[in-house]
Design a protein around this motif. Structure first.
Motif, PDB file in Angstrom:
ATOM      1  N   SER A 131      37.892  23.611  36.127  1.00 50.33           N
ATOM      2  CA  SER A 131      39.035  24.246  36.795  1.00 50.33           C
ATOM      3  C   SER A 131      39.339  23.629  38.151  1.00 50.33           C
ATOM      4  O   SER A 131      40.275  24.067  38.831  1.00 50.33           O
ATOM      5  CB  SER A 131      38.766  25.742  36.972  1.00 50.33           C
ATOM      6  N   LEU A 132      38.546  22.624  38.564  1.00 57.30           N
ATOM      7  CA  LEU A 132      38.714  21.969  39.864  1.00 57.30           C
ATOM      8  C   LEU A 132      38.683  22.988  41.000  1.00 57.30           C
ATOM      9  O   LEU A 132      39.534  23.002  41.896  1.00 57.30           O
ATOM     10  CB  LEU A 132      40.026  21.176  39.900  1.00 57.30           C
ATOM     11  N   GLU A 133      37.677  23.860  40.951  1.00 56.98           N
ATOM     12  CA  GLU A 133      37.528  24.887  41.966  1.00 56.98           C
ATOM     13  C   GLU A 133      36.188  24.731  42.692  1.00 56.98           C
ATOM     14  O   GLU A 133      35.169  24.428  42.073  1.00 56.98           O
ATOM     15  CB  GLU A 133      37.606  26.277  41.348  1.00 56.98           C
ATOM     16  N   ILE A 134      36.205  24.968  43.986  1.00 55.68           N
ATOM     17  CA  ILE A 134      35.006  24.907  44.811  1.00 55.68           C
ATOM     18  C   ILE A 134      34.909  26.188  45.626  1.00 55.68           C
ATOM     19  O   ILE A 134      35.914  26.680  46.157  1.00 55.68           O
ATOM     20  CB  ILE A 134      35.037  23.697  45.761  1.00 55.68           C
ATOM     21  N   LEU A 135      33.701  26.735  45.713  1.00 53.73           N
ATOM     22  CA  LEU A 135      33.418  27.871  46.573  1.00 53.73           C
ATOM     23  C   LEU A 135      32.416  27.434  47.633  1.00 53.73           C
ATOM     24  O   LEU A 135      31.449  26.736  47.320  1.00 53.73           O
ATOM     25  CB  LEU A 135      32.832  29.030  45.764  1.00 53.73           C
ATOM     26  N   SER A 136      32.640  27.852  48.877  1.00 53.60           N
ATOM     27  CA  SER A 136      31.702  27.508  49.943  1.00 53.60           C
ATOM     28  C   SER A 136      30.326  28.085  49.672  1.00 53.60           C
ATOM     29  O   SER A 136      29.308  27.494  50.046  1.00 53.60           O
ATOM     30  CB  SER A 136      32.209  28.029  51.290  1.00 53.60           C
ATOM     31  N   PHE A 137      30.294  29.252  49.018  1.00 54.50           N
ATOM     32  CA  PHE A 137      29.021  29.891  48.695  1.00 54.50           C
ATOM     33  C   PHE A 137      29.032  30.307  47.228  1.00 54.50           C
ATOM     34  O   PHE A 137      29.985  30.910  46.753  1.00 54.50           O
ATOM     35  CB  PHE A 137      28.767  31.100  49.602  1.00 54.50           C
ATOM     36  N   ALA A 138      27.962  29.973  46.535  1.00 53.50           N
ATOM     37  CA  ALA A 138      27.880  30.267  45.106  1.00 53.50           C
ATOM     38  C   ALA A 138      27.831  31.766  44.864  1.00 53.50           C
ATOM     39  O   ALA A 138      27.252  32.526  45.653  1.00 53.50           O
ATOM     40  CB  ALA A 138      26.637  29.602  44.513  1.00 53.50           C
ATOM     41  N   ARG A 139      28.435  32.186  43.787  1.00 57.37           N
ATOM     42  CA  ARG A 139      28.379  33.591  43.390  1.00 57.37           C
ATOM     43  C   ARG A 139      26.963  33.944  42.918  1.00 57.37           C
ATOM     44  O   ARG A 139      26.285  33.109  42.318  1.00 57.37           O
ATOM     45  CB  ARG A 139      29.378  33.865  42.265  1.00 57.37           C
ATOM     46  N   PRO A 140      26.510  35.165  43.180  1.00 56.83           N
ATOM     47  CA  PRO A 140      25.161  35.549  42.740  1.00 56.83           C
ATOM     48  C   PRO A 140      25.100  35.720  41.227  1.00 56.83           C
ATOM     49  O   PRO A 140      26.078  36.131  40.595  1.00 56.83           O
ATOM     50  CB  PRO A 140      24.924  36.874  43.460  1.00 56.83           C
ATOM     51  N   GLU A 141      23.953  35.426  40.649  1.00 61.98           N
ATOM     52  CA  GLU A 141      23.742  35.607  39.218  1.00 61.98           C
ATOM     53  C   GLU A 141      22.949  36.873  38.961  1.00 61.98           C
ATOM     54  O   GLU A 141      22.196  37.340  39.823  1.00 61.98           O
ATOM     55  CB  GLU A 141      22.987  34.411  38.646  1.00 61.98           C
ATOM     56  N   GLY A 142      23.098  37.455  37.767  1.00 63.85           N
ATOM     57  CA  GLY A 142      22.307  38.616  37.388  1.00 63.85           C
ATOM     58  C   GLY A 142      23.127  39.686  36.706  1.00 63.85           C
ATOM     59  O   GLY A 142      24.281  39.475  36.322  1.00 63.85           O
ATOM     60  N   GLN A 143      22.513  40.840  36.551  1.00 59.89           N
ATOM     61  CA  GLN A 143      23.147  42.004  35.946  1.00 59.89           C
ATOM     62  C   GLN A 143      23.464  43.017  37.051  1.00 59.89           C
ATOM     63  O   GLN A 143      22.633  43.270  37.919  1.00 59.89           O
ATOM     64  CB  GLN A 143      22.213  42.642  34.911  1.00 59.89           C
ATOM     65  N   PHE A 144      24.665  43.599  36.984  1.00 58.47           N
ATOM     66  CA  PHE A 144      25.110  44.509  38.037  1.00 58.47           C
ATOM     67  C   PHE A 144      25.633  45.816  37.442  1.00 58.47           C
ATOM     68  O   PHE A 144      26.095  45.869  36.311  1.00 58.47           O
ATOM     69  CB  PHE A 144      26.212  43.850  38.878  1.00 58.47           C
ATOM     70  N   ASP A 145      25.542  46.875  38.243  1.00 63.65           N
ATOM     71  CA  ASP A 145      26.108  48.171  37.872  1.00 63.65           C
ATOM     72  C   ASP A 145      26.375  48.975  39.145  1.00 63.65           C
ATOM     73  O   ASP A 145      26.227  48.476  40.255  1.00 63.65           O
ATOM     74  CB  ASP A 145      25.178  48.938  36.910  1.00 63.65           C
ATOM     75  N   THR A 146      26.803  50.236  38.967  1.00 66.11           N
ATOM     76  CA  THR A 146      26.993  51.201  40.060  1.00 66.11           C
ATOM     77  C   THR A 146      27.942  50.659  41.128  1.00 66.11           C
ATOM     78  O   THR A 146      27.538  50.271  42.228  1.00 66.11           O
ATOM     79  CB  THR A 146      25.641  51.593  40.697  1.00 66.11           C
ATOM     80  N   LEU A 147      29.217  50.625  40.803  1.00 65.61           N
ATOM     81  CA  LEU A 147      30.243  50.064  41.665  1.00 65.61           C
ATOM     82  C   LEU A 147      30.819  51.103  42.628  1.00 65.61           C
ATOM     83  O   LEU A 147      31.018  52.261  42.260  1.00 65.61           O
ATOM     84  CB  LEU A 147      31.387  49.508  40.818  1.00 65.61           C
ATOM     85  N   HIS A 148      31.119  50.658  43.860  1.00 62.41           N
ATOM     86  CA  HIS A 148      31.783  51.516  44.844  1.00 62.41           C
ATOM     87  C   HIS A 148      32.753  50.680  45.681  1.00 62.41           C
ATOM     88  O   HIS A 148      32.435  49.552  46.061  1.00 62.41           O
ATOM     89  CB  HIS A 148      30.768  52.179  45.782  1.00 62.41           C
ATOM     90  N   TRP A 149      33.922  51.258  45.994  1.00 64.73           N
ATOM     91  CA  TRP A 149      34.879  50.634  46.894  1.00 64.73           C
ATOM     92  C   TRP A 149      34.645  51.116  48.322  1.00 64.73           C
ATOM     93  O   TRP A 149      34.184  52.238  48.547  1.00 64.73           O
ATOM     94  CB  TRP A 149      36.306  50.987  46.489  1.00 64.73           C
ATOM     95  N   THR A 150      34.990  50.263  49.293  1.00 64.72           N
ATOM     96  CA  THR A 150      34.896  50.648  50.700  1.00 64.72           C
ATOM     97  C   THR A 150      36.278  50.547  51.340  1.00 64.72           C
ATOM     98  O   THR A 150      37.216  49.989  50.762  1.00 64.72           O
ATOM     99  CB  THR A 150      33.914  49.751  51.469  1.00 64.72           C
ATOM    100  N   ALA A 151      36.386  51.062  52.570  1.00 60.77           N
ATOM    101  CA  ALA A 151      37.676  51.149  53.244  1.00 60.77           C
ATOM    102  C   ALA A 151      38.304  49.778  53.499  1.00 60.77           C
ATOM    103  O   ALA A 151      39.530  49.646  53.518  1.00 60.77           O
ATOM    104  CB  ALA A 151      37.521  51.906  54.564  1.00 60.77           C
ATOM    105  N   ASP A 152      37.481  48.746  53.694  1.00 57.77           N
ATOM    106  CA  ASP A 152      38.025  47.419  53.983  1.00 57.77           C
ATOM    107  C   ASP A 152      38.311  46.609  52.728  1.00 57.77           C
ATOM    108  O   ASP A 152      38.603  45.408  52.806  1.00 57.77           O
ATOM    109  CB  ASP A 152      37.084  46.644  54.915  1.00 57.77           C
ATOM    110  N   GLY A 153      38.252  47.247  51.563  1.00 57.25           N
ATOM    111  CA  GLY A 153      38.555  46.556  50.319  1.00 57.25           C
ATOM    112  C   GLY A 153      37.394  45.802  49.716  1.00 57.25           C
ATOM    113  O   GLY A 153      37.579  45.026  48.775  1.00 57.25           O
ATOM    114  N   SER A 154      36.194  46.026  50.236  1.00 57.32           N
ATOM    115  CA  SER A 154      35.002  45.396  49.665  1.00 57.32           C
ATOM    116  C   SER A 154      34.471  46.226  48.496  1.00 57.32           C
ATOM    117  O   SER A 154      34.795  47.409  48.361  1.00 57.32           O
ATOM    118  CB  SER A 154      33.905  45.261  50.726  1.00 57.32           C
ATOM    119  N   ILE A 155      33.646  45.582  47.671  1.00 56.67           N
ATOM    120  CA  ILE A 155      33.012  46.247  46.539  1.00 56.67           C
ATOM    121  C   ILE A 155      31.506  46.182  46.734  1.00 56.67           C
ATOM    122  O   ILE A 155      30.953  45.120  46.987  1.00 56.67           O
ATOM    123  CB  ILE A 155      33.387  45.562  45.212  1.00 56.67           C
ATOM    124  N   ILE A 156      30.850  47.334  46.612  1.00 57.30           N
ATOM    125  CA  ILE A 156      29.395  47.391  46.687  1.00 57.30           C
ATOM    126  C   ILE A 156      28.857  47.604  45.278  1.00 57.30           C
ATOM    127  O   ILE A 156      29.328  48.483  44.556  1.00 57.30           O
ATOM    128  CB  ILE A 156      28.917  48.509  47.624  1.00 57.30           C
TER     129      ILE A 156
END
Length: 471
Positions: free
Chosen positions: A145-170
């Motif tokens: 896709s010719l895409e570069i990220l300055s920091f690699a995305r974390p690998e693994g299994q995730f659950d229990t999602l929450h939104w925060t006021a600044d638009g972040s996801i925990i």
């Protein structure tokens, strides 16, 4: 915070031009001319952190190399000219890379590595292998896709999602050996470890999405600042508390209380004072919901079987009547003194995801207790007199209330998942569709954005498009 470009990268580039190719390589004029004769210049456009970037390139001995100073600048890395070559540091201070023009050997965080092709100096600039430089600095690259990220995305299994006021996801990294909550921005690769508190892996979010509430192993209520991650205690009560829910003004938290979930209580966020709301001794309450005006609550009671015995009271004569066992919805008027809970349902189906709507009605997901019928989304009128089905093109699997109405997920016959927005008039809008399995959904307070877990990965959904935040 998005990565900024470092001025020192441009400065290092200027130093290279001044120093000249021969001084870097330690080569004579003849060797420099040989390098020049085998080099073909060009450009390549990539997307870096969601922004287009055009790099100067050279083709040397069959390999495409990229301008070191340009790559460092786009990644936000600091580039320093040293006596022995170059040193690069990523913008978070996590990685250090040391390399030399003309040498395949380079060092990443103290460990020796090798380029396939040694960095080359051409027309006063150093060119290097793109993939190895990006990954050495902790980034991520996709050649497809010719895409570069300055920091690699974390690998693994995730659950229990929450939104925060600044638009972040925990999200909770569920396959981590120790407790680990990660906080993601809207840019892939931009994340941080938010908390490692075992008790804070799940929490109830305030209406303004600035605070979370949870209890520790002692029953002590805790507040977590969703901006800083700071945790503080609220009050001193250590009774069992479940199903925490915030009032809209953020001043009160309601919860189900007691070892047998037999009470409903509230606690003042300002004083920590606990006050009983309902003490009817009915056990097994769950799924507490509070209306926006804080004038009523809705909850589920899990009605168990009734034991019966004959006059002899022997073990053989003991029977249990399950004819009325099941989950029932109840509503309690908080505005009327000494009000009694009112049963909203009598059917023995399983009831999931209850929500109180702005008009006072209640919506819930009905699931057949025996698994013989498809799930249906049901609506109870504000007066509790009528229960109707909400028609969907899919089998409902999840729902949540938002400021504009409801967000509902359903699975089609082919296994695909559709997530809808349903407004107060019953109009449906498709927010997202996917053929992949969706195990968890969280919706922002205004209903405009979704976070989903699909195959253990966290996706941000906005405008019908999915952005994958983890690998």
């Amino acid at each position: 915070m998005r990565n900024s470009k470092w001025f020192s990268a441009a400065l290092a580039s200027a130093l290279l031009v001044t120093g000249g190719a021969g001084s870097i390589l330690g080569a004579n004029s003849a060797s420099a001319a040989a390098v020049a004769s085998t080099v073909k210049t060009g450009t390549a456009t990539w997307t870096v952190n969601s922004n287009p970037a055009r790099f100067s390139t050279i083709d040397s001995s069959g390999y495409k190399l990229y301008s070191l100073s340009q790559v460092a600048g786009e990644l936000g890395a600091k580039l320093i000219l040293t006596n022995g070559g170059f040193e690069l540091n990523d913008s978070k201070g996590l990685h250090t890379v040391q390399l030399q023009a003309g040498s395949k050997n380079y060092v990443v965080d103290g460990a020796s590595q090798q380029f396939t092709v040694a960095p080359v100096v051409y027309n006063g600039k150093v060119y290097v292998e793109l993939t190895k430089l990006v990954t050495a600095l902790g980034g991520e690259l996709s050649a497809e896709s010719l895409e570069i990220l300055s920091f690699a995305r974390p690998e693994g299994q995730f659950d229990t999602l929450h939104w925060t006021a600044d638009g972040s996801i925990i999200a909770n990294k569920s396959d981590s050996e120790t407790a680990q909550l990660l906080k993601f921005s809207a840019y892939p690769g931009d994340y941080e470890v938010f908390s490692s508190n075992e008790s804070a892996l799940d929490f109830s979010v305030s209406a303004d999405q600035q605070w979370g509430a949870f209890t520790d192993e002692t029953g002590q209520l805790k507040l977590i600042n969703l901006s800083s991650g700071t945790i503080s205690s609220l009050g001193t009560d250590t009774s069992v508390k479940t199903d925490l829910v915030w009032s809209q003004d953020g001043k009160t938290i309601y919860f189900i209380q007691g070892d047998k979930q037999e009470k409903i209580a509230q606690i003042s966020v300002e004083t920590g004072t606990v006050k009983a709301v309902l003490e009817d001794k009915v056990e097994n309450k769950s799924e507490l919901r509070l209306s926006a005006d804080a004038k009523s609550v809705v909850y589920i009671v899990n009605v168990t079987g009734v034991a019966k015995n004959d006059a002899d009271s022997t073990e053989d004569s003991l029977t249990v009547d399950y004819s009325k066992a099941g989950e029932q919805l109840f509503k309690l008027d908080l505005a009327t003194k000494d009000a009694k809970p009112k049963a909203l349902t009598t059917e023995l189906d399983n009831k999931l995801y209850p929500e109180i709507l702005a008009n006072g009605g209640v919506v819930y997901l009905s699931a057949d207790a025996e698994g013989n019928a498809a799930n249906t989304l049901k609506s109870i009128s504000a007066d509790g007199a009528t229960i109707t089905n909400i028609a969907l093109d899919t089998e409902a699997t999840w729902s949540a209330g938002v400021a504009t109405g409801l967000v509902v997920a359903g699975v089609a016959a082919d296994g695909s998942t559709t997530i809808y927005s349903i407004d107060a008039s019953g109009n449906k809008t498709v927010l997202f569709q996917t053929a992949e399995d969706v195990s968890e959904i969280a919706v922002s307070h205004d209903g405009s954005k979704l976070a989903v877990v699909s195959d253990g990965k966290v996706l941000l959904i906005q405008g019908g498009k999915a952005l994958q935040l983890t690998k």
